[in-house]
Design a protein around this motif. Structure first.
Motif, PDB file in Angstrom:
ATOM      1  N   VAL A 282       0.834  -1.209   0.000  1.00  0.00           N
ATOM      2  CA  VAL A 282       0.000   0.000   0.000  1.00  0.00           C
ATOM      3  C   VAL A 282       0.864   1.254   0.000  1.00  0.00           C
ATOM      4  O   VAL A 282       0.564   2.232  -0.692  1.00  0.00           O
ATOM      5  N   ILE A 286       0.373   4.316  -2.758  1.00  0.00           N
ATOM      6  CA  ILE A 286      -0.168   5.637  -2.428  1.00  0.00           C
ATOM      7  C   ILE A 286       0.872   6.736  -2.536  1.00  0.00           C
ATOM      8  O   ILE A 286       0.549   7.912  -2.388  1.00  0.00           O
ATOM      9  N   VAL A 294      -6.653   9.548  -0.355  1.00  0.00           N
ATOM     10  CA  VAL A 294      -6.435   8.228   0.262  1.00  0.00           C
ATOM     11  C   VAL A 294      -7.386   8.037   1.440  1.00  0.00           C
ATOM     12  O   VAL A 294      -7.948   6.962   1.645  1.00  0.00           O
ATOM     13  N   LEU A 338      -4.404   2.286   4.756  1.00  0.00           N
ATOM     14  CA  LEU A 338      -4.452   3.547   4.011  1.00  0.00           C
ATOM     15  C   LEU A 338      -4.373   4.759   4.932  1.00  0.00           C
ATOM     16  O   LEU A 338      -3.741   5.769   4.596  1.00  0.00           O
TER      17      LEU A 338
END
Length: 441
Positions: A282, A286, A294, A338
């Motif tokens: 992740v 991102i 996000v 996230l």
């Protein structure tokens, strides 16, 4: 080290860290391993071993968050004045004393004393830890650090929970005493590091000349662009997230989904596995994306997860309900991967260096408030069988979280939002003298 963040590996991340940051990262595993031994079983200990009612046990656990909420403003000020290193020592020491008292607590006054010390740690320890991270690493390495640190926290708690579940026995109170004492010893490890390898890292920034003599209150900070939105995000995040993991989810899963305690235990194990397995992936995905977007994606994932849990009521007591509970936690965990690298990074990039303690205190305070409110609301709604309304409230909270994140996007710079020049990879040579060192500390 490669400059391509999408090719980032654990070894390249480790190479980008200055030596003090490596020591700090290592300390995370040991201290949370102790917490993992006790965190899932504290209510069981107070209720089944020490004979307190569930209502009293739950209220005593909430007391630690309430104390933290009251002390957080003071802790933020002290972090800026004394330095994050000293506050980590104080917080770790308080946690160690608290769980050591809890190991032998046989009555309510003793438990209250234990929760007071644990509340001190909740107020200042973790916020100061974030400030210390921010003083050591910058740019994308900071975001990566927050994400990896979060994965290690979950790994340590997960492993501790598994070991604790195998070892403890309600018919043998000494097994609980043992795990609480191990927790107390584990909290001494970060203290040893702060007094040893990290003794020159104070985590305190000098006040700029133009700011000297200027009084800064929490109210004035809350008036700054983006700060109210950050506070709201932390509050909603805690209320619909972690606050419900300790109260709303277990109660809903038992009373509405009608699954066994074993299934609930496996659900938390699934949560840990997902976070540890996917956090690094992740982080690569991102990188360079707006942090606020996000957060919006995370809110959508959490809304879907709560809807899945709500739907288990139609399959109560079946294998289908059990499977859906596991899916709920897997989805919820993917959302956590996230949020954790983004919210702390926004907070510490937005904050002036000499005010990071107070900015993190506000963030911590919003979390404490959400953690206090969550079990109260969950208990009331589920006790009155407002099951659908409960799920609806949490989904609405997810929508509110997304709206606030979009509002925040309009009030912070692209750099703070992770898409400006500061998003370029930063390598801090381990041989270079650190700006945060102060031999006089």
């Amino acid at each position: 080290m490669t400059s391509d963040p999408h090719a980032m590996t654990i070894s390249s991340f480790w190479a980008a860290l200055p030596r003090p940051a490596r020591w700090l990262l290592c300390s995370t595993v040991f201290q949370v391993l102790g917490r993992g031994l006790t965190l899932p079983f504290t209510v069981i200990y107070l209720h089944e071993v020490r004979g307190l009612t569930l209502d009293v046990a739950g209220s005593l656990m909430a007391l630690a968050f309430a104390i933290a909420l009251l002390l957080t403003p003071v802790a933020g000020n002290l972090t800026d004045r004394l330095g994050a290193r000293i506050m980590v020592i104080i917080g770790s020491g308080a946690q160690s004393i608290g769980v050591a008292i809890l190991a032998f607590a046989e009555d309510v006054p003793t438990v209250i004393a234990a929760m007071f010390f644990i509340g001190i740690c909740n107020a200042g320890g973790w916020g100061a830890f974030n400030v210390l991270i921010s003083s050591l690493v910058d740019g994308p390495v900071r975001v990566q650090y927050f994400g990896i640190n979060f994965a290690l926290v979950n790994l340590g708690i997960g492993l501790g929970g598994v070991v604790g579940g195998i070892f403890i026995d309600v018919s043998r109170p000494k097994t609980f005493t043992t795990i609480f004492l191990i927790d107390a010893v584990c909290m001494l490890i970060p203290i040893a590091l702060m007094l040893g390898p990290l003794r020159h890292v104070h985590g305190r920034s000098e006040t700029p000349e133009e700011e000297i003599g200027v009084k800064v209150s929490y109210l004035s900070i809350l008036r700054r662009p983006g700060v109210p939105h950050l506070f709201a995000i932390g509050l909603i995040f805690a209320f619909i997230g972690y606050g419900q993991m300790e109260a709303g989810f277990p109660a809903f899963a038992r009373e509405v989904s009608e699954v066994s305690t074993r299934v609930i235990g496996w659900a938390f194990a699934v949560n840990t596995v997902v976070i540890v397995a996917f956090q690094f992936f992740v982080l690569r995905k991102i990188h360079g994306r707006r942090r606020t977007r996000v957060v919006v994606l995370m809110a959508a994932i959490w809304a879907a997860s709560w809807l899945i849990l709500g739907a288990t009521g139609a399959f109560s007591g079946t294998i289908t309900a059990a499977a859906m509970v596991l899916v709920f936690h897997a989805l919820f965990a993917s959302g956590e991967t996230l949020l954790q690298p983004t919210l702390p990074a926004i907070t510490n990039d937005l904050a002036p260096a000499h005010l990071r303690g107070r900015y993190n205190a506000l963030s911590s305070g919003s979390f404490q408030l959400g953690a206090v409110l969550a079990p109260l609301v969950a208990g009331f709604m589920l006790r009155h069988e407002l099951n659908s309304a409960f799920i609806g409230l949490l989904v609405a909270g997810c929508a509110g979280l997304a709206v606030v994140a979009i509002g925040l996007e309009r009030r912070i710079s692209p750099e703070v939002n992770g898409v400006g020049p500061r998003a370029e990879p930063v390598r801090v040579p381990t041989s270079a003298p650190l700006q945060v060192e102060d031999p006089t500390v």
